[in-house]
Design an enzyme around this catalytic site. Sequence first.
Site, PDB file in Angstrom:
ATOM      1  N   PRO A   2       0.820  -1.218   0.000  1.00 16.79           N
ATOM      2  CA  PRO A   2       0.000   0.000   0.000  1.00 16.79           C
ATOM      3  C   PRO A   2       0.852   1.266   0.000  1.00 16.79           C
ATOM      4  O   PRO A   2       1.847   1.352   0.721  1.00 16.79           O
ATOM      5  CB  PRO A   2      -0.815  -0.110   1.288  1.00 16.79           C
ATOM      6  CG  PRO A   2      -0.178  -1.173   2.095  1.00 16.79           C
ATOM      7  CD  PRO A   2       0.640  -2.025   1.198  1.00 16.79           C
ATOM      8  N   GLU A   3       0.486   2.207  -0.823  1.00 17.20           N
ATOM      9  CA  GLU A   3       1.151   3.512  -0.838  1.00 17.20           C
ATOM     10  C   GLU A   3       0.167   4.569  -0.316  1.00 17.20           C
ATOM     11  O   GLU A   3      -0.942   4.241   0.094  1.00 17.20           O
ATOM     12  CB  GLU A   3       1.640   3.835  -2.259  1.00 17.20           C
ATOM     13  CG  GLU A   3       2.752   2.884  -2.707  1.00 17.20           C
ATOM     14  CD  GLU A   3       3.719   3.549  -3.700  1.00 17.20           C
ATOM     15  OE1 GLU A   3       3.767   4.785  -3.775  1.00 17.20           O
ATOM     16  OE2 GLU A   3       4.416   2.803  -4.410  1.00 17.20           O
TER      17      GLU A   3
END
Length: 277
Positions: A2-3
């Site tokens: 996840p960013e």
Amino acid sequence: MPELPEVEVTRRALAPHAEGRVIEDVVIRDRRLRWPVPADLATHLVGQRVDRIDRRGKYLLWRFPEGVLISHLGMSGAWRVLPRHGGVPAARAHDHADLLFADDCIRLTDPRRFGALLWHPRGDGPVESHPLLAGLGIEPFDPRFGGDWLYRGTRGRSAAIKQVLLAGDVVVGVGNIYASETLFRAGINPKLAARRLGPARCDRLAAAIREVLTEAIAVGGSTLRDFVGADGAEGYFMLDAFVYERAGQACRACGGAIARIVQGQRATYYCRHCQRR
Ligand SMILES: [Zn+2]
């Protein structure tokens, strides 16, 4: 992994189910995340009302009157909202923690256990001074961030601009995927020493960072309902990439082949023609 856009979309998905609501119980099934989940976490949270969920970089900050719950998704984490129907929904492997509200169970699943769930008591001062948060650069959507900020922050930095973006001390939220995408959008070679960026290119890069992250969050916004219910997706999504993981494919701007190189043990994708300098 996840960013920033996934974390922001997660925040938007959880907020209506948590903000203004009281935690009735906490279930920890496995404390072995990146750092041990505090054994007494429940005693801090039960009976407390969530004032607000904020995001700082890739951390979610669950603000309570008596402190802040700091959470991070690590490599593979995801939060999901499950209706309680008065009980605790059946847990599956990797469902490590539940925050139980009157109506909902907000559940953290993290197969690789690089995520975090930490308590910062009010008596320890502002959460912004927590060791995990104190060194972070400013937010890309902070009004102070722009070409000037990037220009000042890159003076004297001989590392490649992509590495400086990933370091997160000038601006947060530009992870490996979005570093490649924003440098392509700005037409900047990822290997260029950061200190060689002039004001015009800093302006272009700052604008590209904001645009690409805004677009990614908008794409993720369409997945909000996937956060509710047991069979939802894990909430990860991706912009239609111009360069990321497109090695050997045709550049959408010039038709040339997208190149893949390795910088600091991370893959970088770029177009040698569109990002010559
Ligand atoms: Zn190209």
